[in-house]
Write an enzyme that holds these catalytic residues in place. Structure first.
Site, mmCIF file in Angstrom:
data_model
loop_
_atom_site.group_PDB
_atom_site.id
_atom_site.type_symbol
_atom_site.label_atom_id
_atom_site.label_comp_id
_atom_site.label_asym_id
_atom_site.label_seq_id
_atom_site.Cartn_x
_atom_site.Cartn_y
_atom_site.Cartn_z
ATOM 1 N N TYR A 70 0.770 -1.220 -0.023
ATOM 2 C CA TYR A 70 -0.080 0.088 0.019
ATOM 3 C C TYR A 70 0.890 1.095 0.097
ATOM 4 O O TYR A 70 0.694 2.120 -0.715
ATOM 5 C CB TYR A 70 -1.015 0.078 1.262
ATOM 6 C CG TYR A 70 -1.648 1.088 1.320
ATOM 7 C CD1 TYR A 70 -2.714 1.486 0.599
ATOM 8 C CD2 TYR A 70 -1.445 2.126 2.363
ATOM 9 C CE1 TYR A 70 -3.477 2.760 0.773
ATOM 10 C CE2 TYR A 70 -2.115 3.582 2.364
ATOM 11 C CZ TYR A 70 -3.217 3.655 1.743
ATOM 12 O OH TYR A 70 -3.943 4.788 1.800
ATOM 13 N N ALA A 89 3.822 1.503 -0.804
ATOM 14 C CA ALA A 89 4.725 1.953 -2.267
ATOM 15 C C ALA A 89 3.653 2.146 -3.268
ATOM 16 O O ALA A 89 4.004 3.222 -4.115
ATOM 17 C CB ALA A 89 5.127 0.489 -2.660
ATOM 18 N N ILE A 103 -11.699 8.442 6.672
ATOM 19 C CA ILE A 103 -13.304 9.110 6.424
ATOM 20 C C ILE A 103 -14.258 8.206 6.987
ATOM 21 O O ILE A 103 -13.746 6.977 6.926
ATOM 22 C CB ILE A 103 -12.884 9.386 4.788
ATOM 23 C CG1 ILE A 103 -11.654 10.055 4.244
ATOM 24 C CG2 ILE A 103 -14.489 10.042 4.410
ATOM 25 C CD1 ILE A 103 -11.735 11.332 4.890
#
Length: 108
Positions: A2, A4, A35
């Protein structure tokens, strides 16, 4: 993986904005933090509280917060190659809990 991929997208945003800027095409990115969505409903109450303690603004973001950042980019014709972190300050805080994987912008 993630982290990278996220770094690659940020680099791609900057490189593409440089390549396409001469033709008037602007390239920017928005990096939402935590969020308040169904995806994050998997967190337990204690995990949510721990996350909230790490967000300087003291709340989860909303879809409207992200939309406002996108609208800013759409409205401003002189911004290109930028990334707007919509995370309530989360990226400036290093986490001490098990959420270190979430804070990919955290630098020591």
């Amino acid at each position: 993986a993630y982290s990278a991929a996220k770094a690659a997208l940020l680099g791609f945003t900057k490189a593409l904005s440089k390549e396409l800027g001469w033709s008037g095409i602007r390239v920017n990115s928005v990096s939402p933090g935590v969020i308040d969505t169904r995806m994050n409903s998997r967190f337990s109450s204690s995990e949510r509280e721990a996350l909230l303690e790490e967000i300087p603004l003291g709340r989860f973001g909303t879809g409207e917060d992200v939309a406002r950042a996108v609208l800013f980019l759409l409205d401003n014709e002189y911004v290109t190659g930028a990334d707007i972190p919509v995370n309530g300050g989360f990226s400036v805080v290093c986490l001490s809990s098990d959420f270190a994987a979430v804070a990919v912008d955290c630098r020591r």
